[in-house]
Write a protein that holds these residues in place. Structure first.
Motif, PDB file in Angstrom:
ATOM      1  N   PHE A 217     -17.447 -28.618 -13.755  1.00  0.00           N
ATOM      2  CA  PHE A 217     -16.005 -28.694 -13.981  1.00  0.00           C
ATOM      3  C   PHE A 217     -15.274 -28.912 -12.653  1.00  0.00           C
ATOM      4  N   ASP A 218     -15.840 -28.389 -11.577  1.00  0.00           N
ATOM      5  CA  ASP A 218     -15.260 -28.568 -10.250  1.00  0.00           C
ATOM      6  C   ASP A 218     -15.480 -29.999  -9.762  1.00  0.00           C
ATOM      7  N   LEU A 219     -16.665 -30.562 -10.064  1.00  0.00           N
ATOM      8  CA  LEU A 219     -16.999 -31.905  -9.600  1.00  0.00           C
ATOM      9  C   LEU A 219     -16.410 -32.996 -10.486  1.00  0.00           C
ATOM     10  N   SER A 220     -16.078 -32.658 -11.723  1.00  0.00           N
ATOM     11  CA  SER A 220     -15.631 -33.663 -12.676  1.00  0.00           C
ATOM     12  C   SER A 220     -14.376 -34.392 -12.199  1.00  0.00           C
ATOM     13  N   PRO A 221     -14.369 -35.724 -12.283  1.00  0.00           N
ATOM     14  CA  PRO A 221     -13.149 -36.470 -11.944  1.00  0.00           C
ATOM     15  C   PRO A 221     -12.095 -36.390 -13.040  1.00  0.00           C
ATOM     16  N   TYR A 222     -12.414 -35.710 -14.146  1.00  0.00           N
ATOM     17  CA  TYR A 222     -11.488 -35.630 -15.273  1.00  0.00           C
ATOM     18  C   TYR A 222     -10.824 -34.261 -15.380  1.00  0.00           C
ATOM     19  N   PHE A 223     -11.082 -33.391 -14.396  1.00  0.00           N
ATOM     20  CA  PHE A 223     -10.445 -32.081 -14.332  1.00  0.00           C
ATOM     21  C   PHE A 223      -9.714 -31.961 -13.002  1.00  0.00           C
ATOM     22  N   ASP A 224      -8.451 -31.573 -13.073  1.00  0.00           N
ATOM     23  CA  ASP A 224      -7.683 -31.314 -11.856  1.00  0.00           C
ATOM     24  C   ASP A 224      -8.018 -29.924 -11.336  1.00  0.00           C
ATOM     25  N   VAL A 225      -8.095 -29.800 -10.019  1.00  0.00           N
ATOM     26  CA  VAL A 225      -8.252 -28.494  -9.393  1.00  0.00           C
ATOM     27  C   VAL A 225      -6.868 -27.962  -9.061  1.00  0.00           C
ATOM     28  N   VAL A 226      -6.532 -26.811  -9.625  1.00  0.00           N
ATOM     29  CA  VAL A 226      -5.214 -26.213  -9.432  1.00  0.00           C
ATOM     30  C   VAL A 226      -5.328 -25.084  -8.418  1.00  0.00           C
ATOM     31  N   LYS A 227      -4.578 -25.187  -7.340  1.00  0.00           N
ATOM     32  CA  LYS A 227      -4.584 -24.158  -6.301  1.00  0.00           C
ATOM     33  C   LYS A 227      -3.213 -23.480  -6.287  1.00  0.00           C
ATOM     34  N   PRO A 228      -3.151 -22.245  -6.798  1.00  0.00           N
ATOM     35  CA  PRO A 228      -1.853 -21.558  -6.920  1.00  0.00           C
ATOM     36  C   PRO A 228      -1.080 -21.459  -5.621  1.00  0.00           C
ATOM     37  N   SER A 229      -1.787 -21.270  -4.511  1.00  0.00           N
ATOM     38  CA  SER A 229      -1.072 -21.103  -3.238  1.00  0.00           C
ATOM     39  C   SER A 229      -0.365 -22.375  -2.793  1.00  0.00           C
ATOM     40  N   LEU A 230      -0.689 -23.513  -3.402  1.00  0.00           N
ATOM     41  CA  LEU A 230      -0.052 -24.781  -3.036  1.00  0.00           C
ATOM     42  C   LEU A 230       0.883 -25.292  -4.116  1.00  0.00           C
ATOM     43  N   SER A 231       1.042 -24.543  -5.188  1.00  0.00           N
ATOM     44  CA  SER A 231       1.842 -25.023  -6.308  1.00  0.00           C
ATOM     45  C   SER A 231       3.339 -24.982  -6.024  1.00  0.00           C
ATOM     46  N   GLY A 232       3.750 -24.122  -5.111  1.00  0.00           N
ATOM     47  CA  GLY A 232       5.166 -24.055  -4.759  1.00  0.00           C
ATOM     48  C   GLY A 232       5.407 -24.705  -3.413  1.00  0.00           C
ATOM     49  N   THR A 233       6.327 -24.146  -2.666  1.00  0.00           N
ATOM     50  CA  THR A 233       6.599 -24.623  -1.314  1.00  0.00           C
ATOM     51  C   THR A 233       5.726 -23.866  -0.338  1.00  0.00           C
TER      52      THR A 233
END
Length: 262
Positions: A217-233
């Motif tokens: 799921f981490d390697l898949s090009p069809y799943f976005d990796v969401v990083k909470p610490s970068l979701s805002g400013t």
């Protein structure tokens, strides 16, 4: 009476899922941060610390040893009244819904299926929730015994195949198997293999769900990796370093030695 194989399987499973606190990595991102980012059908990857986690990490050459599917309100609640918003497959408990707090102290990663249609989101969740209660057959001692060695002497090309050894039934010892079946139920790709080239582009074949691992799921090009610490400013200049642990302070002695070769 329980059979001898059943009792032996329960003993092996209890040993394999026993946490190893000395190997638990500190959580870099707090539970509140990633809790606010989760959406239905997100896959939560976990850097586990149990003995079976060590085997999965070795065989997959990955940080991620466990995965769970965020199902939100569809998971109900625990006996303590805590929302059970994650669905996972556990070796001892089978397919069950658990609260976020179970992984509050672990390093996690959120993988989100890209452009999954709303009606397919509902179908994936329905497939997942209907799987609750399925049990792993602990009489399949061979399935369990392969995890007793944290680093089994298996050539690299055979490691993924080792993940699916056993009775022939879809193994629920590997949590990603269940999640793969959920997405495959709506035809969503995870990490398919190319079968042939075509003038209009390559043609793919889905990997059998028993071979899907958490890292896919981490390697898949069809799943976005969401990083909470970068979701805002995010402003690194205002990062909350401890006063005596700022990076420039840590590198200061090296700078002084470079300036003064004595």
């Amino acid at each position: 009476m329980r059979s001898l194989l059943q009792r032996l399987g329960e003993a092996i499973a209890a040993y394999l899922v026993r946490p190893r606190p000395d190997l638990r990595p500190p959580a870099v991102v707090g539970e509140r941060a990633w809790q606010a980012e989760l959406r239905p059908c997100d896959v939560l990857l976990v850097d586990g610390s149990s003995k079976i986690s060590a085997g999965i990490k070795y065989l997959t050459q990955s940080t991620w040893s466990h995965s769970a599917l965020y199902v939100g309100d569809a998971g109900g609640s625990t006996v303590d009244g805590e929302p059970a918003v994650l669905l996972e497959a556990d070796m001892r408990d089978g397919v069950c819904a658990v609260p976020l707090s179970k992984y509050a102290l672990y390093n996690v990663r959120i993988c989100r299926p890209a452009e999954l249609a709303p009606d397919d989101v509902e179908r994936v969740l329905r497939f997942a929730v209907e799987s609750i209660g399925q049990q792993y057959d602990l009489r399949n001692v061979i399935d369990l015994a392969r995890w007793l060695l944290p680093e089994p002497p298996v050539p690299a090309r055979f490691r993924r195949r080792l993940m699916a050894l056993g009775s022939g039934e879809p193994t629920r010892a590997i949590c990603s198997t269940l999640i793969a079946r959920c997405f495959q139920s709506v035809g969503y790709p995870i990490l398919p293999s190319v079968t042939e080239e075509h003038p209009d582009g390559p043609r793919f074949r889905p990997r059998h769900h028993s071979f899907v691992t958490p890292r896919d799921f981490d390697l898949s090009p069809y799943f976005d990796v969401v990083k909470p610490s970068l979701s805002g400013t995010f402003d690194y200049r205002s990062f909350p370093w401890h006063e005596d642990a700022r990076p420039e302070a840590a590198s200061l002695p090296l700078a002084r030695r470079a300036a003064d070769p004595r």
